[in-house]
Design an enzyme around this catalytic site. Sequence first.
Site, short mmCIF file in Angstrom:
data_model
loop_
_atom_site.label_atom_id
_atom_site.label_comp_id
_atom_site.label_asym_id
_atom_site.label_seq_id
_atom_site.Cartn_x
_atom_site.Cartn_y
_atom_site.Cartn_z
N LEU A 134 4.42 -4.26 5.79
CA LEU A 134 5.32 -3.10 5.38
C LEU A 134 4.72 -2.72 4.16
O LEU A 134 3.91 -3.46 3.28
CB LEU A 134 6.66 -3.65 4.97
CG LEU A 134 7.67 -3.98 6.25
CD1 LEU A 134 8.83 -4.21 5.67
CD2 LEU A 134 7.80 -2.54 7.13
N ASP A 135 4.38 -1.51 3.63
CA ASP A 135 4.16 -0.85 2.46
C ASP A 135 4.94 -1.74 1.41
O ASP A 135 5.81 -2.04 1.39
CB ASP A 135 4.57 0.61 2.43
CG ASP A 135 3.66 1.44 3.33
OD1 ASP A 135 2.59 0.95 3.80
OD2 ASP A 135 4.09 2.57 3.50
N VAL A 136 4.09 -1.72 0.29
CA VAL A 136 4.54 -2.44 -1.02
C VAL A 136 5.91 -1.95 -1.25
O VAL A 136 6.95 -2.79 -1.62
CB VAL A 136 3.72 -2.51 -2.14
CG1 VAL A 136 4.25 -2.82 -3.61
CG2 VAL A 136 2.44 -3.11 -1.72
N THR A 138 8.21 -0.60 0.51
CA THR A 138 9.38 -0.53 1.57
C THR A 138 9.60 -2.12 1.81
O THR A 138 9.14 -3.07 1.98
CB THR A 138 8.50 0.11 2.88
OG1 THR A 138 7.89 1.23 2.82
CG2 THR A 138 9.46 -0.01 3.96
#
Length: 297
Positions: A134-136, A138
């Site tokens: 997951l993106d940082v 998110t």
Amino acid sequence: MEVLEEHIVPPGVSPVRLSDYLHQVFETLPSRKGGKKAIQRGAVLVDGELATTAIWVKPSMHIVLLELDLTPPKAFPFSIPVLYEDDFLAVVHKPPGLPVSGNHYRTLVNALVGQLQRSPVADALPWGMPVHRLDVPTSGPVVIAKTRSAQVRLGRTFEEREIEKVYQAIVCGRTPTEGRIEESLDGKAALTTFKKLEECRSLNCEWLSWLELHLHTGRTHQIRRHLAHLGTPILGDEAYTPEDKPLLRKKGLFLSAVSIAFNHPCTAGQVKVGSPPPEKFRAIMERSERYFLNKNK
């Protein structure tokens, strides 16, 4: 170092690069990308020599996949909610702002040290390994493999997109009740579908929309880029909010994965885990509506 798998290339193999061949013959490499990474980290020998990605496969080659000695991650004392766990895998909640992994101390992998039960299965991994990212900024559920077989099978599951992930976001602007965004990204087809859960008035954006989103492809930052293309960027998205749109700073990105479902890689049945969005989602909607009404009395 120990040998994980060995392979002798049979006669009649069509010309193919080693990096494109490994995942076809080694069970522990679920994808072409996994094979390329194994070569780059020095885990592949060809006829006793370290392999390179430039090698082309030929009949009778002896290919060896090694298990390199890995340094255990240093424990980062940060409590991570465990949403599901069995002998083969776990699903945990990644908070916003924490990288899944990387050359850092403050990562999800480091935080999980000592928080998951060691698998009793013969091919147990020395520590939990995330099988996706997951993106940082998110938050949401992340699947962690606890055995090598689960890692390989889950890798294939994600590679072939045999999973269902649901996201929620709050965006600046008013969207249709539901919709499809099919804008190509990086020269590749991309599809995101959404439905609006609720909306409210806003002094800065005129409207805020709370969306549920489904990814049908897996392009980099797909949801964020698609919503910006629609003209309704996600609140707090510093990378994709146009200059003519207000940017809510210091509150983080209003994007969260809220559920994930997939077939269990080692037992019968399905794993389905939910994780609610951060409380700030509800708070920003209520505050925006209240401020708007007070301003317009």
